[in-house]
Design a protein around this motif. Structure first.
Motif, PDB file in Angstrom:
ATOM      1  N   PHE A  99      11.520   8.759  -9.300  1.00  0.00           N
ATOM      2  CA  PHE A  99      10.113   9.045  -8.971  1.00  0.00           C
ATOM      3  C   PHE A  99       9.679   8.226  -7.754  1.00  0.00           C
ATOM      4  CE2 PHE A  99       5.601   9.690  -9.786  1.00  0.00           C
ATOM      5  CZ  PHE A  99       5.553  10.852 -10.560  1.00  0.00           C
ATOM      6  N   PHE A 100       8.964   8.834  -6.821  1.00  0.00           N
ATOM      7  CA  PHE A 100       8.512   8.105  -5.618  1.00  0.00           C
ATOM      8  C   PHE A 100       7.611   6.938  -6.014  1.00  0.00           C
ATOM      9  CE2 PHE A 100       4.017   8.705  -4.213  1.00  0.00           C
ATOM     10  CZ  PHE A 100       3.540   9.422  -5.294  1.00  0.00           C
ATOM     11  N   HIS A 104       0.392  -0.447  -2.373  1.00  0.00           N
ATOM     12  CA  HIS A 104      -0.299  -1.100  -1.262  1.00  0.00           C
ATOM     13  C   HIS A 104       0.305  -2.456  -0.965  1.00  0.00           C
ATOM     14  CE1 HIS A 104      -3.290   2.014  -1.742  1.00  0.00           C
ATOM     15  NE2 HIS A 104      -3.987   1.534  -0.734  1.00  0.00           N
ATOM     16  N   ILE A 153       1.571  13.219  -9.545  1.00  0.00           N
ATOM     17  CA  ILE A 153       0.936  12.163  -8.757  1.00  0.00           C
ATOM     18  C   ILE A 153       1.357  12.462  -7.329  1.00  0.00           C
ATOM     19  CG2 ILE A 153       0.812   9.689  -8.273  1.00  0.00           C
ATOM     20  CD1 ILE A 153      -0.105  10.106 -11.081  1.00  0.00           C
ATOM     21  N   GLU A 154       0.402  12.610  -6.427  1.00  0.00           N
ATOM     22  CA  GLU A 154       0.742  12.916  -5.031  1.00  0.00           C
ATOM     23  C   GLU A 154      -0.132  12.101  -4.098  1.00  0.00           C
ATOM     24  OE1 GLU A 154      -0.036  16.896  -3.602  1.00  0.00           O
ATOM     25  OE2 GLU A 154       1.239  16.578  -1.835  1.00  0.00           O
ATOM     26  N   GLY A 211      -6.786  -2.477 -10.172  1.00  0.00           N
ATOM     27  CA  GLY A 211      -5.397  -2.812 -10.465  1.00  0.00           C
ATOM     28  C   GLY A 211      -5.174  -4.316 -10.478  1.00  0.00           C
ATOM     29  N   ASP A 213      -2.326  -5.618  -9.314  1.00  0.00           N
ATOM     30  CA  ASP A 213      -1.341  -5.966  -8.294  1.00  0.00           C
ATOM     31  C   ASP A 213      -1.984  -6.919  -7.287  1.00  0.00           C
ATOM     32  OD1 ASP A 213      -2.865  -3.593  -8.033  1.00  0.00           O
ATOM     33  OD2 ASP A 213      -1.617  -2.780  -6.451  1.00  0.00           O
ATOM     34  N   VAL A 226      -6.761  -3.246  -5.500  1.00  0.00           N
ATOM     35  CA  VAL A 226      -6.882  -1.796  -5.322  1.00  0.00           C
ATOM     36  C   VAL A 226      -7.823  -1.262  -6.401  1.00  0.00           C
ATOM     37  CG1 VAL A 226      -5.635   0.394  -5.500  1.00  0.00           C
ATOM     38  CG2 VAL A 226      -4.604  -1.535  -4.272  1.00  0.00           C
ATOM     39  N   ARG A 259      -1.642   2.631 -16.771  1.00  0.00           N
ATOM     40  CA  ARG A 259      -2.210   3.133 -15.517  1.00  0.00           C
ATOM     41  C   ARG A 259      -3.135   4.305 -15.810  1.00  0.00           C
ATOM     42  NH1 ARG A 259       1.969   6.040 -11.729  1.00  0.00           N
ATOM     43  NH2 ARG A 259       0.097   6.242 -10.464  1.00  0.00           N
ATOM     44  N   GLY A 267      -3.425  10.685  -5.152  1.00  0.00           N
ATOM     45  CA  GLY A 267      -2.757   9.652  -5.945  1.00  0.00           C
ATOM     46  C   GLY A 267      -3.520   8.352  -6.086  1.00  0.00           C
ATOM     47  N   SER A 270      -5.251   7.462  -9.287  1.00  0.00           N
ATOM     48  CA  SER A 270      -4.465   7.105 -10.475  1.00  0.00           C
ATOM     49  C   SER A 270      -4.061   5.633 -10.391  1.00  0.00           C
ATOM     50  CB  SER A 270      -3.239   8.014 -10.575  1.00  0.00           C
ATOM     51  OG  SER A 270      -3.647   9.344 -10.815  1.00  0.00           O
ATOM     52  N   TRP A 273      -1.406  -0.397 -13.108  1.00  0.00           N
ATOM     53  CA  TRP A 273      -1.605  -1.774 -13.595  1.00  0.00           C
ATOM     54  C   TRP A 273      -3.094  -2.067 -13.818  1.00  0.00           C
ATOM     55  CZ3 TRP A 273       0.671  -1.443  -8.438  1.00  0.00           C
ATOM     56  CH2 TRP A 273       2.037  -1.207  -8.481  1.00  0.00           C
ATOM     57  N   TYR A 293      -9.263   6.922   2.528  1.00  0.00           N
ATOM     58  CA  TYR A 293      -9.303   8.130   1.710  1.00  0.00           C
ATOM     59  C   TYR A 293     -10.610   8.924   1.859  1.00  0.00           C
ATOM     60  CZ  TYR A 293      -5.089   6.056  -0.062  1.00  0.00           C
ATOM     61  OH  TYR A 293      -3.828   5.485  -0.139  1.00  0.00           O
TER      62      TYR A 293
HETATM   63  N1  MTE Z   1      -2.710   1.447  -8.063  1.00  0.00           N
HETATM   64  C1  MTE Z   1      -2.640   0.168  -7.670  1.00  0.00           C
HETATM   65  N2  MTE Z   1      -3.140  -0.771  -8.481  1.00  0.00           N
HETATM   66  N3  MTE Z   1      -2.105  -0.197  -6.473  1.00  0.00           N
HETATM   67  C2  MTE Z   1      -1.585   0.752  -5.609  1.00  0.00           C
HETATM   68  O1  MTE Z   1      -1.068   0.385  -4.555  1.00  0.00           O
HETATM   69  N4  MTE Z   1      -1.286   3.146  -5.177  1.00  0.00           N
HETATM   70  C3  MTE Z   1      -1.912   4.436  -5.439  1.00  0.00           C
HETATM   71  C4  MTE Z   1      -1.849   4.795  -6.913  1.00  0.00           C
HETATM   72  N5  MTE Z   1      -2.280   3.699  -7.718  1.00  0.00           N
HETATM   73  C5  MTE Z   1      -1.682   2.120  -5.992  1.00  0.00           C
HETATM   74  C6  MTE Z   1      -2.225   2.414  -7.268  1.00  0.00           C
HETATM   75  C7  MTE Z   1      -1.356   5.528  -4.676  1.00  0.00           C
HETATM   76  S1  MTE Z   1      -1.921   5.666  -3.080  1.00  0.00           S
HETATM   77  C8  MTE Z   1      -0.521   6.453  -5.236  1.00  0.00           C
HETATM   78  S2  MTE Z   1      -0.007   7.801  -4.364  1.00  0.00           S
HETATM   79  C9  MTE Z   1      -0.029   6.319  -6.605  1.00  0.00           C
HETATM   80  O2  MTE Z   1      -0.506   5.128  -7.234  1.00  0.00           O
HETATM   81  C10 MTE Z   1       1.485   6.287  -6.646  1.00  0.00           C
HETATM   82  O3  MTE Z   1       1.971   6.194  -7.951  1.00  0.00           O
HETATM   83  P1  MTE Z   1       3.517   5.906  -8.197  1.00  0.00           P
HETATM   84  O4  MTE Z   1       3.918   4.707  -7.403  1.00  0.00           O
HETATM   85  O5  MTE Z   1       3.680   5.750  -9.661  1.00  0.00           O
HETATM   86  O6  MTE Z   1       4.275   7.135  -7.700  1.00  0.00           O
END
Ligand code: MTE
Length: 424
Positions: A99-100, A104, A153-154, A211, A213, A226, A259, A267, A270, A273, A293
């Protein structure tokens, strides 16, 4: 209303005013190269990542046959969905290890036993301040009624590189091709259920998950954790607080222990963390719904669009760009199509650069918020260079245009993508 408030200066992205932010983003070149210069992870927060991909801040291994490295992110390779004989190696969902990843900063390692979800704010009964939040542990969430959903998730920037390679437009940010996407089966508890138990009031307007992170920093300026507000109507509709992905507990890179999954939306909604959820009786703002965004450009209102929500229509072939196919033989071309707004209605494929289009056979019951697999047979007789194209239309009538409307950050690329192959 949000746009008006932002322009009137009523909304502040937590202390970073708009002019400073724009100056910073311009100074960062916002960004002509992939993530590296922009993303400054705070390593102090996360424990050292496991062997495999230390430079990216991603924990899981990122084998080159499955992923294209993109700074702190890892793009899924579409050709990795088929083996050398053209057989599918995945079902409708993408296995967790393939999965991709879009981070951040970097993947944090969070102890699930110590983790708490803290829900607070003026949109709750008795409005507990942040210091006195309503708290849920992982076991508390698991004890609530569970829901399963299939959802994509995109990333909002998925397909961004085609603004440049197809339309000659320079856009900053991660130059995704089409692999900033994945589909999974998510299990968890509805956010609506948790908000109700936390004491949601009818006056609640916005819900802000954040989040755990590391904080996001650009050129020494911190934007904090985030976090992106969701209108309460979406939060109560179909949003999940997920603790399982494809039948297993979430892994660190995909948001463990919990999450958000926000079906159909870009994405960033979503949030991984998740540690806190603020519920407010007024609109909330963060840099992720004020400057990041949103759509800026000549075709958008001065000052930018409303925050981006739903994803656009796209298609991808499960085939390498530049693949070599044998002349005088029939080939089954496979791909997937999706739309954030509605189920896919039809997919057409052109093998002659867009002159003639033929319908592809759909292999899944189309559903909103997920992709539909399809195939079409092609027998090229003459050797040479060809461009394949696939074009999807969803049940709301959204279809892929020849060119995507420019926006400064290169979000929501929805145009038909030319896929070069060689017939030999
Ligand atoms: N949530 C947190 N806390 N930090 C992040 O960097 N990136 C977001 C989202 N949720 C992000 C985040 C973005 S831009 C996307 S596209 C998706 O998580 C990616 O989810 P994945 O890494 O599980 O594919």
């Amino acid at each position: 209303m949000r746009r008006r408030q932002w322009l009137a200066g009523e909304a502040r992205a937590d202390g970073v005013d708009r002019r400073t932010l724009l100056r910073l983003l311009a100074a960062a070149g916002l960004l002509t190269t992939p993530a590296a210069g922009l993303f400054v992870p705070d390593r102090a927060f996360a424990r050292a990542p496991a062997a495999g991909s230390p430079a990216s801040g991603i924990v899981k291994p990122l084998p080159a046959e499955w992923f294209v490295p993109q700074g702190t992110n890892a793009e899924m390779r579409w050709d990795a969905l088929r083996d050398a004989d053209g057989r599918a190696v995945t079902g409708r969902h993408i296995p967790v290890e393939r999965f991709f990843v879009r981070n951040h900063t970097s993947t944090p390692l969070i102890d699930p036993d110590g983790w708490r979800l803290r829900v607070f704010g003026s949109g709750l009964r008795d409005a507990p301040p942040a210091a006195r939040a309503v708290e849920f542990g992982l076991d508390d969430l698991r004890a609530l009624p569970a829901t399963r959903i299939d959802a994509l998730i995109e990333c909002a920037g998925n397909g961004r590189s085609f603004f440049t390679s197809q339309q000659g437009l320079v856009v900053p940010g991660t130059p995704w091709t089409l692999g900033g996407i994945g589909s999974a089966r998510w299990r968890g508890v509805r956010l609506a259920e948790v908000l109700r138990r936390a004491g949601l009031t009818p006056g609640a307007v916005d819900v802000l998950p954040a989040g755990l992170d590391p904080e996001y920093v650009v050129d020494g300026v911190g934007f904090g954790h985030v976090r992106r507000p969701l209108p309460v109507a979406k939060a109560l509709d179909d949003v999940l607080l997920a603790y399982e992905m494809n039948g297993e507990p979430l892994t660190p890179d995909h948001g463990a222990p919990v999450r958000l999954v926000v079906p159909g939306w870009i994405g960033i909604a979503s949030v991984k963390w998740v540690g806190t959820v603020e519920v407010a009786d007024r609109p909330l703002y963060s840099p992720w719904n004020t400057d990041f965004y949103r759509l800026f450009g000549p075709d958008y209102p001065p000052g930018g669009s409303a925050p981006v929500t739903t994803q656009v229509v796209k298609c991808a072939f499960e085939l390498a760009r530049g693949a070599v196919l044998r002349a005088g033989r029939s080939h089954r071309l496979h791909g997937r199509s999706w739309s954030g707004a509605a189920p896919v209605r039809r997919v057409e494929v052109s093998t002659d650069g867009g002159l003639r289009w033929l319908p592809a056979g759909l292999h899944d019951e189309p559903r909103a918020g997920n992709w539909t697999r399809w195939s079409i047979d092609w027998r090229p007789e003459r050797p040479g260079a060809y461009e394949l194209r696939a074009r999807a239309t969803d049940r709301r009538g959204n279809t892929q245009p020849e060119a995507a409307v420019f926006n400064r950050e290169g979000y929501l690329f929805d145009a038909v993508v030319a896929h070069p192959v060689t017939v030999a």
